[in-house]
Scaffold this active site. Structure first.
Site, PDB file in Angstrom:
ATOM      1  NE  ARG A  68      -0.101   0.465   4.924  1.00  0.00           N
ATOM      2  CZ  ARG A  68      -0.566   0.617   6.143  1.00  0.00           C
ATOM      3  NH1 ARG A  68      -1.854   0.733   6.355  1.00  0.00           N
ATOM      4  NH2 ARG A  68       0.243   0.648   7.168  1.00  0.00           N
ATOM      5  CD  GLU A 108       0.105   6.323   9.037  1.00  0.00           C
ATOM      6  OE1 GLU A 108       0.752   5.447   8.455  1.00  0.00           O
ATOM      7  OE2 GLU A 108      -0.018   6.369  10.267  1.00  0.00           O
ATOM      8  CD  GLU A 148      -3.935   4.888  11.904  1.00  0.00           C
ATOM      9  OE1 GLU A 148      -2.922   4.232  12.210  1.00  0.00           O
ATOM     10  OE2 GLU A 148      -4.279   5.085  10.735  1.00  0.00           O
ATOM     11  CG  PHE A 164       1.081 -11.412  14.583  1.00  0.00           C
ATOM     12  CD1 PHE A 164       0.181 -12.336  15.120  1.00  0.00           C
ATOM     13  CD2 PHE A 164       1.927 -11.827  13.575  1.00  0.00           C
ATOM     14  CE1 PHE A 164       0.140 -13.647  14.666  1.00  0.00           C
ATOM     15  CE2 PHE A 164       1.899 -13.133  13.120  1.00  0.00           C
ATOM     16  CZ  PHE A 164       1.004 -14.055  13.664  1.00  0.00           C
TER      17      PHE A 164
HETATM   18  C1  GLA Z   1      -0.464   3.203  10.440  1.00  0.00           C
HETATM   19  C2  GLA Z   1      -1.571   3.013   9.433  1.00  0.00           C
HETATM   20  C3  GLA Z   1      -2.581   1.997   9.850  1.00  0.00           C
HETATM   21  C4  GLA Z   1      -1.910   0.802  10.479  1.00  0.00           C
HETATM   22  C5  GLA Z   1      -1.086   1.262  11.649  1.00  0.00           C
HETATM   23  C6  GLA Z   1      -0.434   0.129  12.404  1.00  0.00           C
HETATM   24  O1  GLA Z   1      -0.670   4.190  11.326  1.00  0.00           O
HETATM   25  O2  GLA Z   1      -2.229   4.205   9.126  1.00  0.00           O
HETATM   26  O3  GLA Z   1      -3.306   1.618   8.703  1.00  0.00           O
HETATM   27  O4  GLA Z   1      -1.102   0.188   9.543  1.00  0.00           O
HETATM   28  O5  GLA Z   1      -0.063   2.082  11.173  1.00  0.00           O
HETATM   29  O6  GLA Z   1       0.338   0.587  13.479  1.00  0.00           O
END
Ligand code: GLA
Length: 673
Positions: free
Chosen positions: A123, A162, A319, A369
């Site tokens: 991704r 992100e 997040e 995980f």
């Molecule tokens: C990032 C991504 C999420 C996920 C987290 C895992 O912040 O935006 O999709 O992959 O990491 O820690």
């Protein structure tokens, strides 16, 4: 159309329809059979979830073939959430184009600096300059906006995911052409470009625009100004990807704010000062660094930086994790109480929504995980119990919504300066600008002094103290700003190797610190990096590390001297006074353990009190409401209880505290006064 971050989109100062502290996380129901969705909604209700982010990775499901859309499943997800009273943060899924896109457009795969062409199958990879990607991402965003822009459940748009991670630069020919256009706009003429890049060095003069390419990997060090401009270009190219989608959303779904999730300290290639001007509300992702024994300090730094990006306005913790992540070398699980301390520390530092990655742990895929709100162990688990407890706690904190943090000091933070200093062939690999910032920040964190971060050209007049631990690159505008700050009575502390270069990574005339020489009244004659693990003794029984300098005093007074090492007998720390203001220069690397010797007198002069009676690991931050109410957050990271001097009402228990309150080990209390 520009951004609408002047709050016009933030109804009542917050997200439309969100009346409480936001609580929830990324929700990926497409990974599960529909039978599971009802249980999700049931458990979300139990946990007090009120906001989830959906659709972030579902382009392949929403547009299975070019121009053919299937929104049925998303309709059902959104209806379900709406029925359960959970607000929706709707993703545009443009971080992972579908397989058909790659089949049609293999050339959109990004090219790394060393020429590697990335494969698909993960991704976050796409050439940001690709017209095919632009067209496809606008198409899916348009369809989503038309379909859900008026849906009463939608409170927020979450564009992409992100930006800049894992890839922020592309060195393909399409990018090179776009870079040339960017350079034409910046410089106008090739003469100006040649001058700015100093191409007379190593025979790099350009005579045609078509001769200018990306600074791809070469035999040895590439032109630093070329690389710095490419970093700026790449940042802006990704901002362009964001604003393209944002403008579609603003037009077709007016009234719903648009954001994208930043990584304030974890994505060094994005200049978030520029990004924050484009979002309607700032959102941030933060994960603890397991290898950092004081990861709560890193968390606080990240949260303070995020609040600063938001200009002090409420922001969203988009997040974080309920327990371990899965992508560090050793993924440490959070122990009981830690997740609540983390969450409430973000809240204390200005977040008005506390969200997680992710709601339900994935059974398959790369992140199986990674912890979740609802872990593999299910609802009958410690983690889900603590999540439910956190939901209840946040549910009692409506009063805090919209209140602001007041900082007593600012630390300068400039991505461009870090980019420049991170280029190769610097005097010492050990001089790490972000680590220097961390040391200064940690000193103040341990002293319970709340800080903002600021760009060197920002208005600093409201801060009694400004720290510039690592300001390698300073423009003339920044220097004028810092000078005006000190002239206005401010107290400035500057760290080593600062004010060295301008915006083109060209050394300022007049010594190693030409830009700040007059302001500091000290000239750096020569920089003196130390051998690995080297230390220098200073007066006051202090040690410096990594670095020393030969200083020539031009009017500043000596505060500390080098007692040994390459600059023995010369000034190590200096101060000059200018009216009511002062400018202190620290020419070596001082760790947080010893920085107090330099910072304490500055804080005292500036009237900032440091309470050394409090244990250092009691995190203490306040939020202030418009009506004068103060909310004091006391977060005890220690294994012993702390008696805190405080008058006020415990917001969670209702208990009145007159004079003092006990903060049990590992717990958080919030007082209203
Ligand atoms: C990032 C991504 C999420 C996920 C987290 C895992 O912040 O935006 O999709 O992959 O990491 O820690």
């Amino acid at each position: 159309m520009s951004n609408q971050s002047d709050q016009s989109l933030l109804k009542d100062g917050w997200l439309p329809g969100v009346k409480s502290v936001g609580f929830g996380g990324d929700y990926n129901p497409e990974q599960w059979p529909e039978e599971v969705w009802a249980e999700d909604l049931d458990l979300m209700r139990r946990a007090g979830v009120n906001l989830v982010s959906i659709g972030i990775f579902s382009w392949a499901l929403l547009e299975p073939r070019p121009g053919e859309f299937d929104f049925g499943w998303l309709d059902r997800v959104i209806e379900g959430l709406h029925g359960a009273g959970v607000r929706v943060d709707l993703g545009t899924p443009t971080t992972v184009p579908p397989a058909w896109f790659w089949q049609q457009n293999p050339h959109v795969r990004p090219v790394l600096r060393d020429g590697t062409v990335l494969a698909t199958g993960s991704r976050g990879i796409c050439c940001p300059s690709s017209p095919e990607y632009a067209e496809a991402s606008v198409r899916i965003t348009t369809e989503l906006a038309k379909r859900y822009g008026n849906h009463p459940a939608v409170s927020l748009w979450h564009v992409h995911n992100e930006y800049g991670a894992p890839i922020s630069e592309c060195y393909c020919e399409v990018s090179a052409a776009s870079f040339r256009e960017w350079l034409k706009a910046r410089y106008g003429t090739l003469d100006a470009l040649n001058a700015a890049w100093g191409t007379a060095f190593w025979g790099q003069t350009y005579y045609e625009w078509t001769q200018v390419g990306t600074p791809a990997l070469s035999g040895t060090s590439s032109n630093p100004a070329h690389r710095l401009d490419f970093a700026r270009f790449s940042n802006e190219e990704l901002i362009g990807c964001f604003t393209r989608e944002r403008d579609v959303l603003h037009e077709l779904a007016p009234g719903i704010p648009v954001t994208t999730n930043f990584m304030a300290t974890n994505c060094p290639s994005m200049d978030l000062w520029k990004w924050s001007a484009e979002v309607d509300v700032v959102a941030n992702d933060h994960y603890l660094t397991a290898a950092d024994p004081l990861s709560q300090v890193g968390l606080a730094l990240d949260a303070d930086l995020t609040r600063s990006l938001a200009g002090g306005r409420p922001w969203i913790l988009m997040e974080h994790s309920s327990s371990a992540v899965n992508w560090q070398p050793r993924n440490l699980a959070k122990r009981p109480g830690e997740m609540a301390r983390n969450s409430l520390s973000h809240l204390a530092r200005g977040a008005d929504a506390i969200l997680f990655f992710q709601w339900r742990a994935s059974r398959r895929g790369a992140e199986k995980f990674h912890s979740a709100m609802l872990p593999h162990a299910g609802a009958n688990s410690r983690v889900f119990g603590e999540i439910t407890q956190l939901g209840a706690t946040l549910g009692d904190l409506d009063a805090v919504l919209g209140s602001r943090v007041r900082a007593q000091a600012a630390i300068l933070w400039d991505w461009e300066s870090f980019w420049a200093q991170d280029l190769d062939w610097r005097p010492s690999v050990d001089l790490a600008p972000r680590q220097q910032v961390r040391e200064y920040y940690e000193r103040l964190w341990r002293d319970h002094v709340t800080v903002d971060f600021a760009h060197p050209t920002a208005d600093l007049s409201g801060y009694p103290v400004v720290l510039a631990p690592a300001s390698y690159l300073l423009t003339a505008e920044a220097v004028a700003n810092l000078t005006a700050y000190v002239e206005g009575g401010g107290h400035l502390v500057v760290g080593p190797f600062s004010g060295v270069v301008d915006q083109d990574d060209a050394v300022h005339p007049g010594g190693w610190n030409g830009a700040v020489r007059d302001l500091l009244q000290v000239s750096v004659e020569e920089v003196l990096p130390l051998p690995a693990e080297g230390q220098v003794a200073l007066t006051g029984d202090l040690k410096g590390r990594i670095w020393a300098e030969d200083l020539q005093l031009l009017g500043a007074e000596t505060i500390l001297e080098y007692l040994d090492g390459p600059a023995t007998g010369r000034a190590a720390v200096t101060r000059r006074t200018l009216g009511a203001g002062t400018a202190t220069y620290v020419s070596t690397v001082l760790d947080h353990q010893v920085l107090g010797a330099v910072l304490d007198p500055v804080l005292e002069r500036a009237g900032v009190t440091v309470d050394r009676d409090l244990p250092w690991d009691l995190e203490l931050v306040s939020r202030h409401a418009e009506d004068g109410t103060e909310y004091v957050f006391a977060i005890n990271h220690a294994t012993t209880p702390v008696d805190l001097r405080v008058d006020g009402t415990d917001l969670l228990t209702g208990e009145t505290c007159a004079g003092s309150a006990k903060i049990p080990a590992g717990s958080v209390r919030i007082f209203r006064r």
